[in-house]
Design a protein around this motif. Structure first.
Motif, PDB file in Angstrom:
ATOM      1  N   VAL A 106       0.879  -1.435  -0.244  1.00  0.00           N
ATOM      2  CA  VAL A 106       0.200   0.106  -0.183  1.00  0.00           C
ATOM      3  C   VAL A 106       1.019   1.230   0.089  1.00  0.00           C
ATOM      4  O   VAL A 106       0.150   2.226  -0.468  1.00  0.00           O
ATOM      5  CB  VAL A 106      -0.963   0.194   1.222  1.00  0.00           C
ATOM      6  N   GLY A 124      -6.260   9.679   4.650  1.00  0.00           N
ATOM      7  CA  GLY A 124      -6.542   9.029   3.022  1.00  0.00           C
ATOM      8  C   GLY A 124      -5.716   7.864   3.282  1.00  0.00           C
ATOM      9  O   GLY A 124      -5.739   6.661   3.244  1.00  0.00           O
ATOM     10  N   GLN A 125      -4.266   7.988   3.756  1.00  0.00           N
ATOM     11  CA  GLN A 125      -3.352   7.030   3.886  1.00  0.00           C
ATOM     12  C   GLN A 125      -3.787   5.446   4.767  1.00  0.00           C
ATOM     13  O   GLN A 125      -3.910   4.667   5.401  1.00  0.00           O
ATOM     14  CB  GLN A 125      -2.025   6.884   3.334  1.00  0.00           C
ATOM     15  N   ARG A 166      -7.185   4.270   4.421  1.00  0.00           N
ATOM     16  CA  ARG A 166      -6.810   3.030   3.290  1.00  0.00           C
ATOM     17  C   ARG A 166      -6.073   1.409   3.878  1.00  0.00           C
ATOM     18  O   ARG A 166      -6.633   0.532   3.106  1.00  0.00           O
ATOM     19  CB  ARG A 166      -5.790   3.966   1.790  1.00  0.00           C
ATOM     20  N   THR A 199      -8.739  -0.131   6.069  1.00  0.00           N
ATOM     21  CA  THR A 199      -9.073  -1.082   5.752  1.00  0.00           C
ATOM     22  C   THR A 199      -8.283  -2.365   5.023  1.00  0.00           C
ATOM     23  O   THR A 199      -9.195  -3.319   4.877  1.00  0.00           O
ATOM     24  CB  THR A 199      -9.831  -0.406   4.375  1.00  0.00           C
ATOM     25  N   VAL A 200      -7.364  -2.425   4.114  1.00  0.00           N
ATOM     26  CA  VAL A 200      -6.284  -3.271   3.418  1.00  0.00           C
ATOM     27  C   VAL A 200      -6.095  -3.852   4.961  1.00  0.00           C
ATOM     28  O   VAL A 200      -6.101  -5.298   4.936  1.00  0.00           O
ATOM     29  CB  VAL A 200      -5.244  -2.836   2.917  1.00  0.00           C
TER      30      VAL A 200
END
Length: 411
Positions: free
Chosen positions: A324, A354-355, A358, A361-362
């Motif tokens: 990511v 935002g990172q 993310r 979530t991942v």
């Protein structure tokens, strides 16, 4: 009370006869007054007392020495060399010193002193022998050695240097040091050479890389010394010796990696992360963010599935983080189930957040692991911090936000 003890004539003769050099005293008429045993042997007589030099050595030899004798009688010391044949038929090369014998300010005679010296041919032979020994020592030395001009042109290289770099002697003598220096180390090498030439230092010592004939590089510890020419017309030279330290450098790198690497995931460890933070402070870097990640259910995974599954899960988490983050970002495992990401790819605090979302979530998606047939899920808490004047505060702020994120989880 003691007075000065004057030696007898017999004692003085014994002392003179014990001197290995030929010593004699001559009056102004060139008659011998004193001649020690060495001088009598050189002249081939048992007794020289009262005899003239011409009588002892012959008219031809006397005429050759006359200018030196007259100069000594005039008060000028004479030093010169001669080749003579002694009574044993040996050719001897001697140095003659004629010193005026001065009494009450007047020259009353001449003191002669004769010693053997090596001939020019003998000196040449000794020099050639010494040079030959030096060449052999250089050639067969196990230490890679080179002799260079001050413009880095090779003058001589030994077998060890050729073996180290993979060239023949003839090939290396057509090259220069700069042609085998690693491009990244050339600037340092040139600065060291300048220091030698300017006299700032008489020798330099450093570690650098050299490029071998096959294109591979070898780490060496090098020591270079400048040898100044004996005359103004001569050329200064540089003698360089290098030791292959490639194996040592590899071991050092391996130990460094081991000290800074988490053995399970291969990521940087807490020590590595703190080193990065220190570098940020030194570089005064401000456009950087930090994301702190914690696996909330990791203890449950270990308790339910066992530690082998827990270890495999940590490796899988590390892989997902790497997939990511940006290529310039760095992830470290700083605790059992705690990861931090030093984010240089973000441009703003919103971009960083935002990172963070993310990554949450991942990382929260199910994991299919080889050590268990049951998919494994974990929840992830994450906090972030952006820039700031104190890089050391990045971890503290991100940690605080991560715990707020953890507290906000439904129970």
């Amino acid at each position: 009370m003691t007075g000065r003890i004057d030696p007898s004539a017999e004692q003085a003769d014994r002392v003179l006869d014990a001197v290995p050099a030929a010593v004699g005293l001559w009056d102004r008429q060139m008659r011998n007054v004193v001649a020690n045993a060495a001088l009598r042997h050189l002249l081939g007589v048992d007794d020289a007392h009262g005899r003239t030099i011409a009588d002892l050595v012959g008219t031809d030899v006397f005429d050759r020495e006359r200018p030196h004798l007259e100069a000594a009688l005039a008060g000028e010391r004479q030093d010169y060399t001669r080749t003579v044949v002694d009574p044993d038929g040996r050719t001897r090369h001697v140095h003659i010193t004629l010193t005026p014998d001065v009494v009450d300010g007047a020259v009353t005679g001449v003191v002669g002193h004769v010693i053997d010296v090596p001939s020019e041919a003998a000196l040449d032979s000794q020099r050639d022998e010494a040079l030959g020994l030096l060449v052999k020592t250089l050639e067969f030395s196990p230490v890679a050695t080179a002799v260079m001009t001050t413009t880095d042109r090779w003058i001589d290289v030994n077998r060890a240097m050729c073996a180290l770099l993979g060239y023949t002697t003839a090939e290396m003598l057509e090259m220069s040091f700069a042609s085998v220096a690693h491009p990244d180390d050339l600037e340092v090498s040139l600065a060291e050479r300048e220091a030698l030439l300017s006299g700032t230092t008489s020798h330099v010592e450093s570690e650098a890389r050299l490029i071998r004939r096959d294109g591979s590089s070898v780490w060496v510890h090098r020591h270079a010394t400048i040898v100044r020419a004996a005359t103004a017309a001569g050329e200064d030279i540089v003698i360089a010796q290098v030791h292959d330290i490639t194996e040592r450098r590899s071991l050092e790198r391996a130990l460094t990696r081991q000290a800074l690497t988490d053995p399970l995931t291969g990521l940087g460890n807490r020590r590595r992360f703190m080193g990065l933070v220190s570098e940020l402070a030194e570089q005064d870097e401000r456009q950087v963010g930090l994301i702190y990640l914690d696996l909330d259910d990791f203890k449950r995974v270990n308790d339910t599935h066992g530690h082998s599954v827990g270890d495999e899960l940590l490796v899988a988490v590390a892989d997902r983080i790497g997939s990511v983050i940006g290529v310039h970002d760095t992830v470290c495992r700083i605790g059992g189930d705690e990861f931090v990401v030093l984010v240089r790819s973000a441009r703003t605090a919103d971009d960083l957040d935002g990172q963070r979302i993310r990554l949450k979530t991942v990382l929260s998606e199910p994991y299919t692991l080889t050590s268990t047939a049951t998919p494994v899920r974990v929840s992830v808490s994450a906090g972030s911090s952006w820039s700031g004047d104190d890089p050391a505060a990045l971890l503290r702020v991100a940690d605080e936000q991560m715990y707020r994120d953890k507290s906000a989880r439904p129970r």
